[in-house]
Motif scaffolding. Structure first.
Motif, PDB file in Angstrom:
ATOM      1  N   TYR A  32       0.821  -1.219   0.000  1.00 39.15           N
ATOM      2  CA  TYR A  32       0.000   0.000   0.000  1.00 39.15           C
ATOM      3  C   TYR A  32       0.850   1.263   0.000  1.00 39.15           C
ATOM      4  CZ  TYR A  32      -4.250   2.629   0.224  1.00 39.15           C
ATOM      5  OH  TYR A  32      -5.269   3.471  -0.104  1.00 39.15           O
ATOM      6  N   ALA A  33       2.080   1.182   0.493  1.00 35.09           N
ATOM      7  CA  ALA A  33       2.973   2.338   0.374  1.00 35.09           C
ATOM      8  C   ALA A  33       3.178   2.692  -1.097  1.00 35.09           C
ATOM      9  CB  ALA A  33       4.309   2.052   1.046  1.00 35.09           C
ATOM     10  N   SER A  34       3.210   1.671  -1.962  1.00 39.49           N
ATOM     11  CA  SER A  34       3.403   1.935  -3.389  1.00 39.49           C
ATOM     12  C   SER A  34       2.183   2.629  -3.991  1.00 39.49           C
ATOM     13  CB  SER A  34       3.694   0.624  -4.141  1.00 39.49           C
ATOM     14  OG  SER A  34       2.587  -0.249  -4.130  1.00 39.49           O
ATOM     15  N   PHE A  35       0.981   2.381  -3.433  1.00 42.16           N
ATOM     16  CA  PHE A  35      -0.201   3.110  -3.896  1.00 42.16           C
ATOM     17  C   PHE A  35      -0.043   4.607  -3.630  1.00 42.16           C
ATOM     18  CE2 PHE A  35      -2.301  -1.004  -4.033  1.00 42.16           C
ATOM     19  CZ  PHE A  35      -3.222  -0.855  -5.058  1.00 42.16           C
ATOM     20  N   HIS A  36       0.330   4.960  -2.399  1.00 38.87           N
ATOM     21  CA  HIS A  36       0.493   6.378  -2.071  1.00 38.87           C
ATOM     22  C   HIS A  36       1.694   6.977  -2.788  1.00 38.87           C
ATOM     23  CE1 HIS A  36      -2.319   7.962   1.041  1.00 38.87           C
ATOM     24  NE2 HIS A  36      -2.681   6.698   1.038  1.00 38.87           N
ATOM     25  N   LEU A  37       2.712   6.180  -3.012  1.00 37.75           N
ATOM     26  CA  LEU A  37       3.876   6.644  -3.760  1.00 37.75           C
ATOM     27  C   LEU A  37       3.463   7.109  -5.160  1.00 37.75           C
ATOM     28  CD1 LEU A  37       7.324   4.924  -3.906  1.00 37.75           C
ATOM     29  CD2 LEU A  37       6.145   5.380  -6.049  1.00 37.75           C
ATOM     30  N   VAL A 130      -4.215  -7.173 -10.154  1.00 38.11           N
ATOM     31  CA  VAL A 130      -4.747  -6.497 -11.346  1.00 38.11           C
ATOM     32  C   VAL A 130      -4.843  -4.989 -11.106  1.00 38.11           C
ATOM     33  CG1 VAL A 130      -6.773  -6.243 -12.829  1.00 38.11           C
ATOM     34  CG2 VAL A 130      -5.975  -8.517 -12.196  1.00 38.11           C
ATOM     35  N   GLY A 131      -5.298  -4.608  -9.915  1.00 37.64           N
ATOM     36  CA  GLY A 131      -5.414  -3.189  -9.594  1.00 37.64           C
ATOM     37  C   GLY A 131      -4.072  -2.472  -9.596  1.00 37.64           C
ATOM     38  N   MET A 132      -3.038  -3.122  -9.081  1.00 39.20           N
ATOM     39  CA  MET A 132      -1.718  -2.489  -9.018  1.00 39.20           C
ATOM     40  C   MET A 132      -1.088  -2.377 -10.407  1.00 39.20           C
ATOM     41  SD  MET A 132      -0.194  -4.127  -5.500  1.00 39.20           S
ATOM     42  CE  MET A 132       1.106  -2.917  -5.301  1.00 39.20           C
ATOM     43  N   LEU A 133      -1.264  -3.396 -11.240  1.00 43.36           N
ATOM     44  CA  LEU A 133      -0.731  -3.325 -12.605  1.00 43.36           C
ATOM     45  C   LEU A 133      -1.432  -2.220 -13.403  1.00 43.36           C
ATOM     46  CD1 LEU A 133      -0.409  -7.130 -13.458  1.00 43.36           C
ATOM     47  CD2 LEU A 133       1.437  -5.533 -12.926  1.00 43.36           C
ATOM     48  N   ALA A 134      -2.754  -2.132 -13.261  1.00 46.92           N
ATOM     49  CA  ALA A 134      -3.498  -1.090 -13.967  1.00 46.92           C
ATOM     50  C   ALA A 134      -3.132   0.296 -13.449  1.00 46.92           C
ATOM     51  CB  ALA A 134      -4.998  -1.335 -13.827  1.00 46.92           C
ATOM     52  N   SER A 206       7.256  11.754  -2.922  1.00 42.76           N
ATOM     53  CA  SER A 206       7.717  13.143  -3.024  1.00 42.76           C
ATOM     54  C   SER A 206       9.173  13.213  -3.451  1.00 42.76           C
ATOM     55  CB  SER A 206       7.534  13.850  -1.673  1.00 42.76           C
ATOM     56  OG  SER A 206       6.177  13.911  -1.306  1.00 42.76           O
ATOM     57  N   LEU A 207      10.005  12.375  -2.849  1.00 41.40           N
ATOM     58  CA  LEU A 207      11.438  12.407  -3.164  1.00 41.40           C
ATOM     59  C   LEU A 207      11.708  11.955  -4.590  1.00 41.40           C
ATOM     60  CD1 LEU A 207      12.891  10.990   0.193  1.00 41.40           C
ATOM     61  CD2 LEU A 207      12.760  13.373  -0.546  1.00 41.40           C
ATOM     62  N   ILE A 208      10.997  10.893  -5.021  1.00 45.98           N
ATOM     63  CA  ILE A 208      11.188  10.397  -6.388  1.00 45.98           C
ATOM     64  C   ILE A 208      10.713  11.425  -7.406  1.00 45.98           C
ATOM     65  CG2 ILE A 208      10.425   8.647  -8.056  1.00 45.98           C
ATOM     66  CD1 ILE A 208      10.329   6.658  -5.727  1.00 45.98           C
ATOM     67  N   ALA A 209       9.520  11.995  -7.172  1.00 42.84           N
ATOM     68  CA  ALA A 209       8.989  12.990  -8.104  1.00 42.84           C
ATOM     69  C   ALA A 209       9.845  14.255  -8.114  1.00 42.84           C
ATOM     70  CB  ALA A 209       7.544  13.326  -7.737  1.00 42.84           C
ATOM     71  N   ALA A 210      10.313  14.669  -6.935  1.00 48.23           N
ATOM     72  CA  ALA A 210      11.107  15.897  -6.852  1.00 48.23           C
ATOM     73  C   ALA A 210      12.463  15.745  -7.541  1.00 48.23           C
ATOM     74  CB  ALA A 210      11.312  16.291  -5.386  1.00 48.23           C
ATOM     75  N   TYR A 211      12.971  14.528  -7.622  1.00 48.03           N
ATOM     76  CA  TYR A 211      14.279  14.300  -8.239  1.00 48.03           C
ATOM     77  C   TYR A 211      14.274  14.694  -9.712  1.00 48.03           C
ATOM     78  CZ  TYR A 211      18.586  11.897  -9.577  1.00 48.03           C
ATOM     79  OH  TYR A 211      19.834  11.602 -10.058  1.00 48.03           O
ATOM     80  N   TRP A 212      13.135  14.423 -10.407  1.00 42.85           N
ATOM     81  CA  TRP A 212      13.062  14.696 -11.846  1.00 42.85           C
ATOM     82  C   TRP A 212      12.196  15.909 -12.202  1.00 42.85           C
ATOM     83  CZ3 TRP A 212      13.039   9.185 -10.831  1.00 42.85           C
ATOM     84  CH2 TRP A 212      14.155   8.516 -11.349  1.00 42.85           C
ATOM     85  N   VAL A 213      11.520  16.519 -11.228  1.00 48.47           N
ATOM     86  CA  VAL A 213      10.496  17.506 -11.553  1.00 48.47           C
ATOM     87  C   VAL A 213      11.047  18.694 -12.346  1.00 48.47           C
ATOM     88  CG1 VAL A 213      10.737  18.734  -9.344  1.00 48.47           C
ATOM     89  CG2 VAL A 213       8.587  18.867 -10.614  1.00 48.47           C
ATOM     90  N   ILE A 227       7.196   1.306 -10.368  1.00 47.08           N
ATOM     91  CA  ILE A 227       7.368   0.737  -9.025  1.00 47.08           C
ATOM     92  C   ILE A 227       6.097   0.017  -8.568  1.00 47.08           C
ATOM     93  CG2 ILE A 227       7.668   1.326  -6.585  1.00 47.08           C
ATOM     94  CD1 ILE A 227       9.589   3.542  -7.495  1.00 47.08           C
ATOM     95  N   ILE A 228       4.924   0.651  -8.728  1.00 43.26           N
ATOM     96  CA  ILE A 228       3.692   0.011  -8.258  1.00 43.26           C
ATOM     97  C   ILE A 228       3.359  -1.219  -9.102  1.00 43.26           C
ATOM     98  CG2 ILE A 228       2.116   1.444  -9.616  1.00 43.26           C
ATOM     99  CD1 ILE A 228       0.171   1.357  -7.285  1.00 43.26           C
ATOM    100  N   ALA A 229       3.719  -1.207 -10.395  1.00 42.32           N
ATOM    101  CA  ALA A 229       3.489  -2.376 -11.238  1.00 42.32           C
ATOM    102  C   ALA A 229       4.372  -3.539 -10.785  1.00 42.32           C
ATOM    103  CB  ALA A 229       3.763  -2.035 -12.703  1.00 42.32           C
ATOM    104  N   VAL A 230       5.631  -3.256 -10.450  1.00 49.76           N
ATOM    105  CA  VAL A 230       6.532  -4.301  -9.943  1.00 49.76           C
ATOM    106  C   VAL A 230       6.011  -4.867  -8.628  1.00 49.76           C
ATOM    107  CG1 VAL A 230       8.842  -4.734  -9.035  1.00 49.76           C
ATOM    108  CG2 VAL A 230       8.559  -3.420 -11.149  1.00 49.76           C
ATOM    109  N   MET A 231       5.507  -3.984  -7.752  1.00 49.45           N
ATOM    110  CA  MET A 231       4.942  -4.454  -6.490  1.00 49.45           C
ATOM    111  C   MET A 231       3.690  -5.295  -6.719  1.00 49.45           C
ATOM    112  SD  MET A 231       6.984  -3.580  -4.175  1.00 49.45           S
ATOM    113  CE  MET A 231       5.960  -4.079  -2.779  1.00 49.45           C
TER     114      MET A 231
END
Length: 528
Positions: A32-37, A130-134, A206-213, A227-231
């Motif tokens: 679920y951390a990957s969902f919020h990520l 299925v939900g995480m891949l989508a 936030s950290l991942i998005a801020a790295y490339w923003v 990341i969420i698809a891999v999870m």
């Protein structure tokens, strides 16, 4: 015979059931951390989608419009204007960005009511995978707009709507799974720690998005999508829905005291402790909010009437049956306003910091993670207090009462400098996210396993979906209202948040009164 190494002794000191529970706890935490990520990038990228065209922050509104008109006349036909990414480079950018938030959250709120009902009738592992891949697909789809040079507002809105719908598979699934594996003992503390996955996911997102923003904001969405698809693949390979699937005991306290500490020497004490523990648990249940003696007899007949057969032979509860469980409606309405406040911070805090502290999008995104750090401690503290007091509603009410003046202080103190903003971010995060975390985890699990259900664990997914779905209505309204109100001043946004906190507390007053009355009756009973 040689002595076992310390590491091996540590491993063998825990039972097989304990290791499986620790594994499920950790796995669902990161799932679920990957969902919020994957939800967080939009709040970080807002500062890049629209940039302030003026050379100075003190430009008056009228001169700003003149300056923007000059830019429009000489704007290059490239993938971005000097004011940001088209179509978010206009003066109504706050409304457009608010529409993105509203699209996601409105779809999420509508989908959540259906998700719990569907989830009860499907294997959780397949449903969640299925939900995480989508979700990974549609998160990355938003970022592809950067690489494909797409400037159509409806493309981004449709990506948000689709992502909001598929993300509803997450919460009912993981709460049902964790509820299956852990009993009611210290549920508030356990789930308070476990619920920190929302803050951990927000921080990582936030950290991942801020790295490339600032260099390539499309990757701020593509990488979380990957990341969420891999999870999701990890979920398919390893998630165990119920302890019965691998012949584990249903609850930590169901077999022996040894299960709690992994030491066989404590097994012999179970016989003498059983009577004391039973008496103590009965006294606790008398005080507990969710045990309503007046309604349980009528609820038992209506709630357990299902609409379909579950995989373990029990009937899945109906939507109306779940609403009849004592406390579901009150906590759902409370969460509506509590989540309104939390998600307004989630989606608008980086932009607020950019405007007030005059920081770039990357630094504002990094600083906003402190709100989630405070949320981690708030969730754990709320769970610990509610376990100790055995009063879920009173704990939520106390934190909501403190949150309202804290929000006013935040709006005032944050303008005094960066150091004051850091302190208030931590305090506000704890008080805002504490009740939200407690209601969506321990309270939902308590209500989903209410005694009026006669042990029907199939109801947990539906109850969780109703509570979180109602809360998601507030989550959709909060960012939308913030987008509409913020042009008139950020102070008005904070006033709106304080009113929402007061409304959340108002819906809990009846339950708090019931808890205090039960406590008074119990004290009187002990004195006699």
């Amino acid at each position: 015979m040689a002595q076992l190494p310390p590491g091996i002794r540590f491993i063998t000191s825990f039972s097989r059931d304990q290791w499986y529970r620790a594994f499920i706890f950790t796995l669902t935490f990161f799932l679920y951390a990957s969902f919020h990520l994957s939800r967080k990038p939009i709040s970080i990228v807002k500062g890049e989608l629209h940039k302030h065209c003026a050379a100075s922050h003190e430009v008056e509104l009228s001169s700003y419009r003149e300056y923007a008109a000059q830019i429009q006349s000489v704007k290059k036909l490239s993938n971005a204007s000097q004011c940001g990414w088209e179509p978010f480079d206009k003066n109504n950018y706050k409304q457009l960005l608010g529409a993105l938030d509203y699209s996601f959250l409105c779809a999420y709120a509508i989908g959540m009511y259906l998700s719990g009902i569907i989830g009860e009738r499907l294997p959780i592992r397949y449903y969640l995978t299925v939900g995480m891949l989508a979700s990974g697909l549609f998160t990355a789809m938003f970022g592809l707009g950067y690489f494909c040079n797409i400037h159509n507002l409806w493309f981004y809105i449709m990506a948000q709507i689709a992502n909001g719908l598929v993300q509803t598979t997450g919460w009912p699934s993981v709460v049902t799974c964790i509820g299956n594996w852990f009993g009611k003992g210290r549920r508030g503390l356990i789930m308070g720690i476990w619920n920190s996955h929302t803050s951990v996911g927000n921080i990582l997102g936030s950290l991942i998005a801020a790295y490339w923003v600032s260099t390539c904001w499309g990757l701020s969405f593509v990488m979380p999508g990957v990341i969420i698809a891999v999870m999701g693949i990890v979920c398919f390979l390893f998630l165990i829905e119920h302890p019965k699937d691998i012949s584990c005991s249903c609850t930590p306290s169901s077999s022996s005291k040894a299960f709690l500490n992994g030491a066989s020497r404590f097994r012999v004490q179970m016989t003498t402790l059983n009577a004391k523990e039973t008496s103590k648990s009965q006294d606790a249940e008398m005080q507990h909010l969710l045990i309503d003696s007046e309604n349980s007899m009528t609820s038992q007949n209506s709630i357990t009437m299902g609409t379909g057969e579950g995989r373990h032979g029990t009937s899945a509860i109906s939507f109306l049956g779940a609403l009849r469980i004592p406390g579901v409606i009150e906590f759902s309405l409370c969460l509506l306003f509590a989540k309104l406040v939390s998600y307004t911070f989630l989606f608008w805090l980086p932009l607020y910091i950019t405007n007030v502290e005059h920081l770039d999008a990357k630094r504002a995104g990094d600083l906003s993670t402190l709100f989630d750090v405070g949320g981690i401690f708030g969730g754990i503290l709320a769970g610990l207090i509610s376990d100790r007091l055995e009063k879920r509603a009173s704990t939520c009410g106390m934190m909501l009462l403190l949150a309202a003046p804290t929000l006013y202080m935040f709006s005032t103190v944050s303008k005094m400098g960066l150091e004051a903003t850091v302190v208030m971010l931590l305090i506000s995060g704890a008080l805002v996210n504490g009740p939200y975390a407690l209601i969506t985890t321990a309270v939902s699990a308590d209500l989903g396993t209410h005694k009026s259900l006669k042990g029907n664990a199939r109801a947990l997914s539906t109850v969780t979906a109703i509570i979180d779905g109602t809360g998601s209505v507030g989550a959709a309204l909060g960012p939308l209202l913030a987008g509409l109100i913020s042009p008139s001043g950020w102070n008005n946004v904070f006033y709106m948040l304080m009113v929402a906190d007061g409304c959340a507390l108002l819906f809990l007053l009846h339950l708090i009164q019931k808890e205090l009355r039960c406590n008074a009756d119990h004290t009187l009973f002990k004195e006699h």
